[in-house]
Design a protein around this motif. Structure first.
Motif, PDB file in Angstrom:
ATOM      1  N   ALA A 122      73.525 -26.989  -7.089  1.00  0.00           N
ATOM      2  CA  ALA A 122      74.363 -27.022  -5.889  1.00  0.00           C
ATOM      3  C   ALA A 122      74.241 -28.327  -5.122  1.00  0.00           C
ATOM      4  N   GLN A 123      73.484 -29.290  -5.638  1.00  0.00           N
ATOM      5  CA  GLN A 123      73.380 -30.566  -4.952  1.00  0.00           C
ATOM      6  C   GLN A 123      74.669 -31.365  -5.138  1.00  0.00           C
ATOM      7  N   PRO A 124      75.057 -32.140  -4.117  1.00  0.00           N
ATOM      8  CA  PRO A 124      76.326 -32.864  -4.208  1.00  0.00           C
ATOM      9  C   PRO A 124      76.390 -33.738  -5.454  1.00  0.00           C
ATOM     10  N   ILE A 125      77.555 -33.714  -6.101  1.00  0.00           N
ATOM     11  CA  ILE A 125      77.769 -34.498  -7.314  1.00  0.00           C
ATOM     12  C   ILE A 125      78.303 -35.869  -6.905  1.00  0.00           C
ATOM     13  N   ALA A 126      77.684 -36.925  -7.373  1.00  0.00           N
ATOM     14  CA  ALA A 126      78.095 -38.267  -6.995  1.00  0.00           C
ATOM     15  C   ALA A 126      79.475 -38.588  -7.554  1.00  0.00           C
ATOM     16  N   SER A 127      80.158 -39.485  -6.834  1.00  0.00           N
ATOM     17  CA  SER A 127      81.497 -39.897  -7.224  1.00  0.00           C
ATOM     18  C   SER A 127      81.479 -40.641  -8.553  1.00  0.00           C
ATOM     19  N   GLY A 128      82.649 -40.719  -9.163  1.00  0.00           N
ATOM     20  CA  GLY A 128      82.802 -41.512 -10.377  1.00  0.00           C
ATOM     21  C   GLY A 128      82.959 -40.668 -11.612  1.00  0.00           C
ATOM     22  N   LEU A 129      83.761 -41.153 -12.554  1.00  0.00           N
ATOM     23  CA  LEU A 129      83.967 -40.499 -13.838  1.00  0.00           C
ATOM     24  C   LEU A 129      83.635 -41.512 -14.931  1.00  0.00           C
ATOM     25  N   PRO A 130      83.099 -41.064 -16.058  1.00  0.00           N
ATOM     26  CA  PRO A 130      82.924 -41.992 -17.169  1.00  0.00           C
ATOM     27  C   PRO A 130      84.281 -42.569 -17.557  1.00  0.00           C
ATOM     28  N   THR A 131      84.310 -43.856 -17.859  1.00  0.00           N
ATOM     29  CA  THR A 131      85.572 -44.553 -18.093  1.00  0.00           C
ATOM     30  C   THR A 131      85.546 -45.270 -19.434  1.00  0.00           C
ATOM     31  N   VAL A 132      86.672 -45.213 -20.152  1.00  0.00           N
ATOM     32  CA  VAL A 132      86.827 -45.950 -21.394  1.00  0.00           C
ATOM     33  C   VAL A 132      88.076 -46.814 -21.282  1.00  0.00           C
ATOM     34  N   GLY A 133      88.034 -47.965 -21.933  1.00  0.00           N
ATOM     35  CA  GLY A 133      89.168 -48.880 -21.911  1.00  0.00           C
ATOM     36  C   GLY A 133      88.998 -49.918 -22.991  1.00  0.00           C
TER      37      GLY A 133
END
Length: 567
Positions: A27-38
């Motif tokens: 239940a701890q806050p999930i940090a921003s950001g998503l894994p990214t591919v490019g």
């Protein structure tokens, strides 16, 4: 840093959960950001995995080990090359690039544009990137999309972005169930309202929350249920933001004074969401990946497979992002905050809406029982129609997939959607105006009407009463022709209708700046008209994006051929 994610803040947030030890780990806050591919070559692997949301773990399908799959970041004017490996041991898979304009054989729909990806095989999608904006990708094989097989796409424009912003967050909304999707579908076939645990009661009648007795009797005589807003509800679903449940509290960070762009994607299987950020206005700047003139709103409805980009200008405090299911049985929730560990109040679920005679396709006739002569049935009669009842709908077949025909459907593009009727400054389709002039402003050379039909009792869905497995020929278009299409919703459900390979212009009185979309939410008992330029040769899927509606038959194929190739 305009247009870029603040990665230093994201890295700092990665350890922020340790600052709130009084919460359990899940239940701890999930940090921003998503894994990214490019880059020039992108590799994606589809495989089974487990998903933990709000402390509960269940089976799922992920891409590159995550749910949602990684953010695919492309650049307009380049060539995309995506190598997709199917690591599912016993079933084919696929990826459809939702909203992307590409050659039809790269569209990713098994049986229409390619055979699918066999277990252990790799398929390379390669196509020119001809657009920019917010899009997404998902499986078009079986019911894999429900299990987590989806992810976001952001395409950066080749020219300077007309939308000014300092930071962005991609918000992928979805619905997840511990029930296997085939088990959900089986229950819906057995009883269309199986997951509706919010029916009217005697207590609700006494308390004034439900319909008056005479209205309830009339609805009962028609064998219809005004609480039937969503086929699958919070009784089966946990609603997710970027793969995290409401208690997980996914958190996006910002610095005071920044203009924050939220790229909101409805990647759910069956859920229409109503989106708001209490105490913070939103400015809509993009719809379905295309720029629109900025419009300031307090709330908006996002249908399955739609995307909206909004700009917010938060103060130095935390805000809750609320995505409430349109039937108000549950919500997805996230937080915008200037510092890790902050939270904002989460409002309670609002009172659930009730369908009206307008949702039955009776326009503004209200509960006038004389309307029974307009295609409705007398009390005690099942709501079925023969072909002689369908003079206003000559294309509709008299099949079990047709439970009713809307007697007086109306254009509802000026309405914000079920549950938002009394919300001030809620977005409607008529508020949308394209930022750029439409590429094709010709007057359509012909018109066609398509009815969205269904039978909730038997859980059958179709176009014009014909299910996909009963279709004998595709819907034909001549390459380059301009056609005006009207979708008529003969059901009590909202249907997000998606046409692959094309954008179309909504006919809402905006002239050569009509909003262009790839998916349109057609309200119950309503109709939507759009102008389509058939400019993409090939065979294209055309379907309701409610996954179980498509699976139950509400899908056909559109074929676009050059005039000389048409027999």
């Amino acid at each position: 840093m305009s247009g870029a994610i603040d990665r230093r803040s994201l890295l700092a947030a990665g350890g922020a959960a340790a600052l709130v030890p009084w919460l359990p780990a899940w239940a701890q806050p999930i940090a921003s950001g998503l894994p990214t591919v490019g880059g020039a070559d992108i590799r994606l692997t589809i495989a089974h995995r487990m998903l933990t949301a709000d402390g509960k773990t269940s089976h799922a399908i992920g891409i590159n080990g995550t749910i949602p799959g990684p953010l695919v970041r492309l650049k307009e004017g380049t060539t995309a090359r995506l190598h997709v490996t199917n690591a599912l041991p016993a079933e084919d898979s696929s990826i459809h690039w939702h909203g992307l304009i590409l050659p039809f054989h790269m569209d990713g729909v098994p049986g229409i544009s390619f055979p699918g990806i066999a277990p252990g095989a790799t398929f390379t999608y390669e196509f020119p990137v001809r657009q920019s904006g917010t899009y997404w990708y998902h499986s078009h094989s079986g019911l894999q999309e429900q299990m987590g097989h989806y992810g976001p796409i952001v395409i950066d424009p080749a020219d300077p972005d007309p939308v000014a912003y300092d930071r962005e967050h991609v918000i992928v909304l979805s619905d997840h169930s511990a029930l296997h999707p085939h088990a959900i579908f089986k229950k819906l076939k057995q009883m269309g309202g199986y997951f509706n645990h919010n029916k009217q009661t005697l207590a609700g009648l006494i308390a004034g929350r439900d319909q008056p007795l005479n209205d309830r009797v009339a609805w009962g005589a028609m064998r219809m249920d005004p609480t039937d807003i969503s086929d699958v509800t919070a009784a089966a679903y946990t609603y997710l933001v970027n793969g995290h449940g409401p208690a997980d509290n996914w958190t996006g960070l910002f610095a005071a004074g920044e203009r924050v762009r939220l790229r909101i994607i409805n990647a759910s299987a069956m859920t229409t969401f109503n989106i708001r950020v209490p105490d913070l206005a939103m400015t809509v700047v993009q719809a379905d990946g295309l720029n629109v003139r900025p419009v300031r709103v307090s709330e908006f409805q996002i249908g399955v497979a739609e995307t909206y980009d909004v700009i917010v200008e938060p103060e130095d405090r935390a805000y809750s992002i609320i995505a409430e299911n349109s039937d108000r049985s549950g919500m997805a929730r996230a937080t915008l905050a200037p510092r890790p560990g902050m939270t904002a109040p989460v409002p309670p679920l609002r009172a659930r809406p009730l369908a009206t005679m307008r949702d039955m396709g009776m326009g503004d006739m209200g509960m006038d029982h004389g309307a029974m002569g307009h295609g409705m049935t007398a009390p005690g009669e099942p709501m079925r129609h023969s072909m002689r009842d369908m003079k206003s709908a000559p294309t509709v077949k008299d099949t079990p997939a047709v439970q009713s025909i809307s007697p007086t459907p109306v254009d509802r593009t000026g309405e914000p959607g079920q549950g938002l009727e009394d919300v001030a400054d809620a977005l409607t389709y008529r508020d949308l105006v394209a930022l750029d002039r439409n590429p094709d402003t010709r007057v359509p050379s012909r018109e066609m009407q398509i009815h969205l039909t269904g039978n909730m009792e038997r859980y059958m869905w179709a176009f014009d009463g014909v299910k996909m497995n009963e279709v004998t020929a595709p819907i034909p278009f001549t390459l380059g022709e301009r056609v005006r299409v009207t979708l008529v919703n003969d059901t009590m459900m909202t249907h997000p209708i998606h046409l692959h390979g094309h954008f179309f212009e909504l006919v809402t009185g905006k002239g050569d700046h009509a909003p262009r979309k790839h998916t349109v939410n057609v309200q119950p008992g309503g109709k939507v008209t759009f102008d389509l330029t058939a400019d993409a040769p090939g065979d294209w899927a055309f379907h309701c994006h409610l996954l179980y509606h498509m699976h139950a038959g509400m899908m056909q194929v559109v074929t676009v051929r050059a005039a000389e190739d048409v027999a």
